[in-house]
Structure formats: C-alpha cells, structure tokens
Design an enzyme around this catalytic site. Structure first.
Site, short mmCIF file in Angstrom:
data_model
loop_
_atom_site.label_atom_id
_atom_site.label_comp_id
_atom_site.label_asym_id
_atom_site.label_seq_id
_atom_site.Cartn_x
_atom_site.Cartn_y
_atom_site.Cartn_z
N ARG A 128 -42.62 -3.85 -63.98
CA ARG A 128 -41.22 -3.98 -63.58
C ARG A 128 -40.33 -3.13 -64.48
NH1 ARG A 128 -40.85 -10.39 -61.78
NH2 ARG A 128 -42.69 -10.23 -60.41
N ARG B 97 -40.17 -10.92 -71.42
CA ARG B 97 -39.77 -9.94 -70.41
C ARG B 97 -40.36 -8.58 -70.74
NH1 ARG B 97 -35.71 -10.58 -66.72
NH2 ARG B 97 -35.02 -12.45 -67.80
N GLU C 124 -38.90 -20.07 -66.84
CA GLU C 124 -39.67 -19.86 -65.61
C GLU C 124 -41.06 -19.30 -65.90
OE1 GLU C 124 -37.77 -17.22 -62.83
OE2 GLU C 124 -39.66 -16.83 -61.80
N SER D 270 -42.88 -19.04 -59.64
CA SER D 270 -41.88 -19.11 -58.60
C SER D 270 -42.62 -19.21 -57.28
CB SER D 270 -41.02 -17.84 -58.66
OG SER D 270 -39.89 -17.99 -57.84
N ARG E 203 -46.48 -15.43 -70.13
CA ARG E 203 -45.62 -16.56 -70.48
C ARG E 203 -46.45 -17.81 -70.78
NH1 ARG E 203 -40.04 -15.85 -66.84
NH2 ARG E 203 -39.55 -13.79 -67.71
#
Length: 426
Positions: A261, A276, A348, A351, A390
């Site tokens: 990303r 991130r 998070e 999802s 994560r």
RNA sequence: GGAGAGAUGACCGAGUAGGCCGAAGGUGCUCGCCUGCUAAGCGAGUGUAGGGGGAAACCUCUACCGAGGGUUCGAAUCCCUCUCUCUCCGCCA
C-alpha cells in the site's frame, strides 16, 4: 458498481444514502448524461435499423439481377451519419461509466448512521485485558531490544515504512501465516489458494480499487500491472466473468499474500513500528454466496476471524462501522480491534465486509439457480483472517515480560519448534 | 527472445469462395411424456447487455462469435494492430 436502472429509478433514496456516508457526490450530472445517452441510443439504433434493412434489400435485388445503386448510395450516407452519432454515444457512455464507477455502495439498512469512526458502536468484547505490574512497552522497543525487528535497516534497504524481521521475529511471522492458513483451511473449510501478488487493472477495477483509489496503489512502471493491496483482489477475481452453479455456493477461499500500500495521505500517522507499512502480510478470507445467505455468511466469517485471536489469547473488540466510516465498496463492515497495551488502545486487525452485488456487478460474477435459466449476481464477502504484522505487534505487547522477553502463545509453539519464549539473544 | 497454431453461447464444438448466422450439432440444465425403482428412451424449452412499449406474462429494436480499428451497400467469415492460450526452439529461478 450499482445497477444503472436502480440508480435511475431511485435517485432520491440514493442521495439520502450518499449523505449518510458523508459523500457530497451529486447525481445531477448522472441524470443529465443518462438522459442524453438514451436519446442518442435511440437515434443510433434507428439509423442502424435503416442500414440493415436497406442492405438486405440490396442483397435481394442483386440476387434477382437487378440494379441497386440508389440503395447502396443511401447506406453510404447513413453509414457516415451512424459513425458521427457513435462517436457522441461513446463520449456519453464513458462519461456515464465514470460517474457510476465513482458511486459508492449503499449501506445495508441495519448499518448505524454516523459521521466517522467515533460513531462506530462496539458490538462485543472478548478476553481479559491484562493488568501489568510494570509500564507496558511498545512493540518497537521490545522488538528492537530482542533483535527480532530492525526498523533502521528496513529503512536503509527500502525506505520509511519497511521493516526487516530477523531470527525468531521472521519465524514468528511465518508461524502465524501457517497457523492461520491451517485454521481456516482445515477447521473452517476454506479452500486454500496462493494467488498472484501482481494483477492487471481489470482486476483492480472489479473489486473497486480502481479507478477511484489509484493513488493508494503501487503500479509497475510502463505496465498495466499493480501490486495488490490485499489478497481480496486476486481471490475475488478468480471467478470474474464466470457463471457458477447454485449448488457450488457458498464458495470459500483463504489466501496468504503480501500486501502493498502506497499509504499516500497518511504521512505522520503511525510512523513508528509495524502498524502501518508499505508491505505487510495478511491471511484473507473470501466468500461467494447467494444473496439470501450473504449476511449469515458475514456473521460466520467474522467468527472465523475472531477465532484466530481467541486461540492466540489476544483480547479484542468488534465494532460495527457506521455509515460515515464504511469503505467504498462495502454494504456492511465489522472491524475487529485487538488490544495493544503498549499503545493503550484497540487497533484494527481485521475488517470483515459484505459487498453484496457491488463487486459482482463490476466483476461480472453470476450464478444460476437450479431450475432457472436466468443468471443472478452473486454476493461477495471478505475479511482479514487476520493481518499478520499487527498480530506480531499484539503478541509482543500483550505477552511481554518484566525481563524484556516475550511468551509465545501455546498454539504457535508447534510452528516454532516447541519454543515457548523469545529471549534477548546475546 | 525466435517459429507456428488457435480464441465461437454454462460447457464441448460446427461454421472461413462475405448476405437466408445470434449462430448447426452435442453435453448439461428445466418442464412434460414414457418405463412399477435405477439406467435408458421421446417431445419441448434453455446466451448476455442496452433502448422502446406493457400493470405483468411478454413484445419489439440494437449490439455482442478474444479486444480495438479498417475494407464493404452488407463481416463470426476479408485486412491491420493488440491481448491471451497451446506446441516447438532458446534462455532462466
């Protein structure tokens, strides 16, 4: 993508729903272009009809040995006219498709109305938050001290938001991938797939990353290739342009992939640690279902993802995304947020979304009910099951010890040659 | 990278001296008949998208034979470009 006719016939409803999402998209242009387009279609089709009719006459006359020059001359003229009109039609069509591709999905009626993530209601909590008798440290301190995460060298090799895992850190990452794949493939009956990590722009458009979110993607220079931001893209595209049989549904897939990303626009956010990254690992769950079962399947998908954290003994909460926080393609989404003692917050880690037929329409994924000849669009769902990086963060922070070591959750030990702790190496 | 072959409906597969092809035939599927079960047999139906009409069943028009262009009064059929697949050679994890 929404159905053209549905949009045309439900403008007011759609405007209301867009507002709930916090989208300021106006549909006035849609109405205008759609009307123009239909007018031109009529004109073009009338001309084509005339051309086809006259051409047949020519054929008939010639067969009878008669002259047909005057008719041939007429179609020459009509042909030029058609060409002109077709050019205009193309413009209208591409304008219309640009509009319709930029309209987000409609939230499911049950989705709570809200502005942003602060309005997301907590649906459930699991696990006891550990009480520390010392100040819990962040994973970046723990990881660097244990020599399993090297942020400086990651930055040297590539740049910001890249990390080098070393020793047990690298093995822990690998162990988590295998643990999650095994859980979903064997226990939860998903078909394991290993997809390409580079896809073309048709695939990206099908799942909704393109055309709107191009700046979030890494594109290979000079080629129609993109690095995938999630395995959702290649896995959902497995059945693009296919007609499935009802009895095959639901189809369930689990895939590991690296995810890439660009994180444009998130400068300054989560700059430290693994939260991130430009490249991270994830195990993804994807389902293809009939319309009437998709919400049941969403609940089950969520439970499958939750079980990963339960088995790892990581406390979490599930939040339901409100209308304002919902992703572009989703009709309903649950986020699983894992507790991070080092940050003192839930973050998070998964999802899980139902896209209903939004992706299926773009991707042209249909199914046929037994006994019916008509095809219908499937519903697509996906969820992280779960994000690997994560999870490493959560393990390091939740299982940290006074001496700086980290206890390895029992379910992972078989994947780490029986090791029970990560210790500071000499 | 070099040489050749191919891309047609859910699937298989005809169709290249251009019009009567949205496309034969088969498989699959659906309905009906028949056979006391099963298998077999008989008949009918069965692409997608868009426009117009209709309350609806449905009717009608247009487009689509890998994608895009061209030739022609008219193209699945002829020409060009691209993409993908397969075979052989070369190179290579």
């Amino acid at each position: 993508m929404l159905d053209l006719k549905f949009v045309r016939n439900n403008i007011d409803l759609l405007k209301e729903k867009l507002l709930q999402r916090g989208s300021d998209l106006s549909l006035d242009e849609f109405i205008a272009v759609d009307g123009e387009r239909r007018k031109i279609i009529q004109d073009v089709e009338d001309l084509r009809n005339r051309r086809n009719f006259v051409s047949k006459e020519v054929g008939r006359l010639k067969k009878e040995g008669q002259k047909a020059e005057h008719l041939m001359e007429e179609t020459r003229v009509v042909k030029d006219r058609i060409k002109e009109m077709e050019t205009v039609l193309e413009e209208k069509e591409s304008a219309l498709s640009a509009i319709i591709l930029s309209v987000p999905n409609i939230p499911h009626p049950g989705v709570p109305i809200g502005k942003d993530s602060s309005d997301n209601p907590v649906a459930k909590r699991w696990g006891d938050i550990r009480q520390f008798d010392f100040e819990p440290r962040s994973h970046w301190d723990i990881g660097e001290e244990l020599g399993i995460l090297d942020f400086e060298r990651g930055a040297k090799i590539s740049g910001a938001r890249f990390t080098l895992y070393k020793g047990l850190g690298a093995q822990l990452e690998r162990a988590l991938i295998n643990f999650m794949l095994d859980l979903h493939a064997s226990r939860h009956h998903y078909t394991e797939v290993w997809p390409p990590f580079i896809v073309n722009d048709t695939s990206m458009t099908a799942t909704g990353q393109l055309p709107k979110f191009k700046e979030d993607l890494f594109k290979l220079e000079g080629r129609d290739y993109y690095l995938i931001p999630t395995a959702e893209v290649p896995v959902t595209n497995i059945h693009r342009d296919e007609v499935l049989e009802e009895k095959e549904l639901p189809k369930r897939y689990v895939a590991y992939s690296a995810c890439f990303r660009a994180e444009a626009g998130s400068y300054g956010k989560d700059t430290r640690g693994l939260i991130r990254q430009h490249q991270f690992n994830k195990v993804e769950l994807v389902k293809f279902t009939t319309p009437e079962t998709s919400y049941l399947e969403l609940e089950n998908l969520l439970l499958d993802a939750e079980e990963v954290l339960q088995q790892l003994g990581l406390p979490y909460q599930v939040v339901e995304l409100c209308t304002g926080d919902l992703g572009f393609s989703a009709a309903k989404t649950y986020d699983i947020e894992v507790w991070l003692p080092g940050q003192g917050t839930f973050r998070e880690i998964s999802s899980c979304s139902n896209f209903e037929d939004f992706q299926a329409r773009r991707a042209n994924i249909r199914f046929r009910r037994s006994g019916k000849t008509k095809t219908e669009l499937v519903h697509t769902l996906n969820g992280s099951g779960v994000a690997i990086g994560r999870t490493v963060v959560a393990i390091l922070e939740n299982y940290q010890q006074t001496d700086g070591g980290v206890v390895i959750p029992p379910v992972l030990r078989p994947y780490l040659m029986g090791k029970a702790r990560i210790e500071k190496s000499a």
